[in-house]
Structures are given as structure tokens and as C-alpha cells.
Design a protein around this motif. Structure first.
Motif, PDB file in Angstrom:
ATOM      1  N   SER A   3       0.823  -1.209   0.000  1.00  0.00           N
ATOM      2  CA  SER A   3       0.000   0.000   0.000  1.00  0.00           C
ATOM      3  C   SER A   3       0.859   1.262   0.000  1.00  0.00           C
ATOM      4  O   SER A   3       0.498   2.259  -0.623  1.00  0.00           O
ATOM      5  CB  SER A   3      -0.939  -0.003   1.195  1.00  0.00           C
ATOM      6  OG  SER A   3      -0.191  -0.006   2.393  1.00  0.00           O
ATOM      7  N   ASP A   5       3.794   1.585  -1.433  1.00  0.00           N
ATOM      8  CA  ASP A   5       4.279   1.756  -2.806  1.00  0.00           C
ATOM      9  C   ASP A   5       3.180   2.306  -3.703  1.00  0.00           C
ATOM     10  O   ASP A   5       3.438   3.153  -4.560  1.00  0.00           O
ATOM     11  CB  ASP A   5       4.776   0.424  -3.367  1.00  0.00           C
ATOM     12  CG  ASP A   5       6.018  -0.073  -2.659  1.00  0.00           C
ATOM     13  OD1 ASP A   5       6.727   0.779  -2.070  1.00  0.00           O
ATOM     14  OD2 ASP A   5       6.259  -1.292  -2.686  1.00  0.00           O
ATOM     15  N   TYR A   6       1.954   1.811  -3.518  1.00  0.00           N
ATOM     16  CA  TYR A   6       0.833   2.297  -4.331  1.00  0.00           C
ATOM     17  C   TYR A   6       0.568   3.773  -4.060  1.00  0.00           C
ATOM     18  O   TYR A   6       0.369   4.558  -4.981  1.00  0.00           O
ATOM     19  CB  TYR A   6      -0.424   1.478  -4.036  1.00  0.00           C
ATOM     20  CG  TYR A   6      -1.644   1.987  -4.765  1.00  0.00           C
ATOM     21  CD1 TYR A   6      -1.794   1.759  -6.125  1.00  0.00           C
ATOM     22  CD2 TYR A   6      -2.620   2.720  -4.100  1.00  0.00           C
ATOM     23  CE1 TYR A   6      -2.892   2.233  -6.807  1.00  0.00           C
ATOM     24  CE2 TYR A   6      -3.709   3.198  -4.771  1.00  0.00           C
ATOM     25  CZ  TYR A   6      -3.853   2.953  -6.125  1.00  0.00           C
ATOM     26  OH  TYR A   6      -4.938   3.439  -6.790  1.00  0.00           O
ATOM     27  N   SER A   9       3.470   5.782  -5.594  1.00  0.00           N
ATOM     28  CA  SER A   9       3.577   5.796  -7.057  1.00  0.00           C
ATOM     29  C   SER A   9       2.315   6.269  -7.760  1.00  0.00           C
ATOM     30  O   SER A   9       2.393   6.764  -8.883  1.00  0.00           O
ATOM     31  CB  SER A   9       3.948   4.399  -7.569  1.00  0.00           C
ATOM     32  OG  SER A   9       2.884   3.504  -7.331  1.00  0.00           O
ATOM     33  N   GLN A  10       1.147   6.131  -7.130  1.00  0.00           N
ATOM     34  CA  GLN A  10      -0.101   6.473  -7.812  1.00  0.00           C
ATOM     35  C   GLN A  10      -0.827   7.673  -7.207  1.00  0.00           C
ATOM     36  O   GLN A  10      -1.239   8.575  -7.931  1.00  0.00           O
ATOM     37  CB  GLN A  10      -1.051   5.260  -7.787  1.00  0.00           C
ATOM     38  CG  GLN A  10      -0.526   4.033  -8.471  1.00  0.00           C
ATOM     39  CD  GLN A  10      -0.380   4.231  -9.972  1.00  0.00           C
ATOM     40  OE1 GLN A  10      -1.174   4.926 -10.586  1.00  0.00           O
ATOM     41  NE2 GLN A  10       0.646   3.634 -10.538  1.00  0.00           N
ATOM     42  N   VAL A  11      -0.979   7.686  -5.909  1.00  0.00           N
ATOM     43  CA  VAL A  11      -1.804   8.709  -5.265  1.00  0.00           C
ATOM     44  C   VAL A  11      -1.049  10.027  -5.117  1.00  0.00           C
ATOM     45  O   VAL A  11      -1.582  11.089  -5.463  1.00  0.00           O
ATOM     46  CB  VAL A  11      -2.319   8.202  -3.897  1.00  0.00           C
ATOM     47  CG1 VAL A  11      -3.122   9.271  -3.190  1.00  0.00           C
ATOM     48  CG2 VAL A  11      -3.160   6.949  -4.088  1.00  0.00           C
ATOM     49  N   ASP A  12       0.177   9.978  -4.616  1.00  0.00           N
ATOM     50  CA  ASP A  12       0.940  11.213  -4.406  1.00  0.00           C
ATOM     51  C   ASP A  12       1.181  11.997  -5.700  1.00  0.00           C
ATOM     52  O   ASP A  12       1.016  13.222  -5.709  1.00  0.00           O
ATOM     53  CB  ASP A  12       2.255  10.920  -3.690  1.00  0.00           C
ATOM     54  CG  ASP A  12       2.037  10.588  -2.217  1.00  0.00           C
ATOM     55  OD1 ASP A  12       0.974  10.959  -1.676  1.00  0.00           O
ATOM     56  OD2 ASP A  12       2.933   9.966  -1.615  1.00  0.00           O
ATOM     57  N   CYS A  14      -0.715  12.047  -8.293  1.00  0.00           N
ATOM     58  CA  CYS A  14      -2.012  12.575  -8.679  1.00  0.00           C
ATOM     59  C   CYS A  14      -2.371  13.797  -7.827  1.00  0.00           C
ATOM     60  O   CYS A  14      -2.886  14.789  -8.351  1.00  0.00           O
ATOM     61  CB  CYS A  14      -3.078  11.489  -8.535  1.00  0.00           C
ATOM     62  SG  CYS A  14      -4.606  11.858  -9.365  1.00  0.00           S
ATOM     63  N   ARG A  17      -0.260  16.639  -9.096  1.00  0.00           N
ATOM     64  CA  ARG A  17      -0.761  17.127 -10.386  1.00  0.00           C
ATOM     65  C   ARG A  17      -1.992  18.000 -10.200  1.00  0.00           C
ATOM     66  O   ARG A  17      -2.108  19.070 -10.804  1.00  0.00           O
ATOM     67  CB  ARG A  17      -1.081  15.951 -11.299  1.00  0.00           C
ATOM     68  CG  ARG A  17      -1.509  16.367 -12.692  1.00  0.00           C
ATOM     69  CD  ARG A  17      -1.589  15.195 -13.644  1.00  0.00           C
ATOM     70  NE  ARG A  17      -2.254  14.042 -13.061  1.00  0.00           N
ATOM     71  CZ  ARG A  17      -3.518  13.698 -13.303  1.00  0.00           C
ATOM     72  NH1 ARG A  17      -4.237  14.421 -14.108  1.00  0.00           N
ATOM     73  NH2 ARG A  17      -4.042  12.628 -12.743  1.00  0.00           N
ATOM     74  N   LYS A  99      -6.057   9.248   1.396  1.00  0.00           N
ATOM     75  CA  LYS A  99      -4.740   8.632   1.634  1.00  0.00           C
ATOM     76  C   LYS A  99      -4.483   8.513   3.127  1.00  0.00           C
ATOM     77  O   LYS A  99      -4.084   7.450   3.619  1.00  0.00           O
ATOM     78  CB  LYS A  99      -3.655   9.477   0.966  1.00  0.00           C
ATOM     79  CG  LYS A  99      -2.246   8.960   1.220  1.00  0.00           C
ATOM     80  CD  LYS A  99      -1.219   9.850   0.596  1.00  0.00           C
ATOM     81  CE  LYS A  99      -0.916  11.001   1.503  1.00  0.00           C
ATOM     82  NZ  LYS A  99       0.240  11.790   1.097  1.00  0.00           N
TER      83      LYS A  99
END
Length: 120
Positions: A3, A5-6, A9-12, A14, A17, A99
Motif C-alpha cells: 500500500s 508503494d501504491y 507511485s499512484q496517489v501522491d 495525482c 498534479r 490517503k
């Protein structure tokens, strides 16, 4: 994939951005509003100068500045830069909240996670 790593790599990315887009649209909105305000202040200055020195070009210039200011104002309103900025800011805050809620649940703070879900 764990979790952490996810999230890394994905949430932070985004969240970053969305925050960048929010700042970008906010800067555009503020720039257009400053330009609009400056245009209307130029109209006031031109009208005061016209009272002192009655030259027809000053009236025409104030008409052009008025139309330019109205164009900038309606351009900002029709494109909705303020709404876009607030929307992206809200999305970033929601992702950050989710998160932290997920991390709290994962770490065993079930009471904290329950209170957060209740207010969500």
C-alpha cells in the motif's frame, strides 16, 4: 505491490498534479482580474485627463479600454478558471484525505478511521 508503494507511485503524483493544476488556474484567474481592474482604472484616468485636456482620442481610448476590460472579465467568467481552480483543489484535498484515512486504517487506528468515515 504494498500500500505504501501504491500511495507513493499512484496517489501522491495525482495529488501533486491536481495541486499544480489548481495553482495554474488560480494564477490565470488572478492575472485576468488584475488586467481587468487595470483596464478599468485606465478608463478612470483617461476620463479625468479628458476633463483637463479635451482631446477626442482620450474618449476613444477609454471606450477601447472599457471594451477590453469587459472582454477580459467575460473571458474569465466563460472559461471558469476560478471554478476549475477550486475543483482541482477540492480533488487534491479529497485524495489527501483518503490517503491519510487509508493509512490510519492500515495502521490499526480503527476508531480514528471510523470517525473520519462518519464525517466523510
Amino acid at each position: 505491490m504494498s500500500s505504501d508503494d501504491y500511495i507513493a507511485s499512484q496517489v501522491d503524483p495525482c495529488i501533486r498534479r491536481y495541486e499544480e493544476l489548481s495553482r495554474k488556474y488560480h494564477k490565470i484567474h488572478i492575472g485576468l482580474m488584475i488586467a481587468c481592474f487595470s483596464s478599468f482604472m485606465a478608463v478612470i484616468v483617461l476620463n479625468v485627463v479628458y476633463i483637463i485636456v479635451p482631446v477626442i482620442w482620450l474618449v476613444l481610448a477609454s471606450i477601447v479600454c472599457t471594451l477590453g476590460g469587459l472582454f477580459l472579465f467575460f473571458f474569465d467568467c466563460l472559461n471558469g478558471y476560478l471554478e476549475k481552480s477550486l475543483d482541482y483543489k477540492h480533488k487534491a484535498e479529497c485524495l489527501g484525505y483518503e490517503k491519510h484515512l487509508y493509512k490510519a486504517k492500515e495502521n490499526g487506528f480503527k476508531g480514528f478511521a471510523y470517525r473520519c468515515e462518519r464525517y466523510m
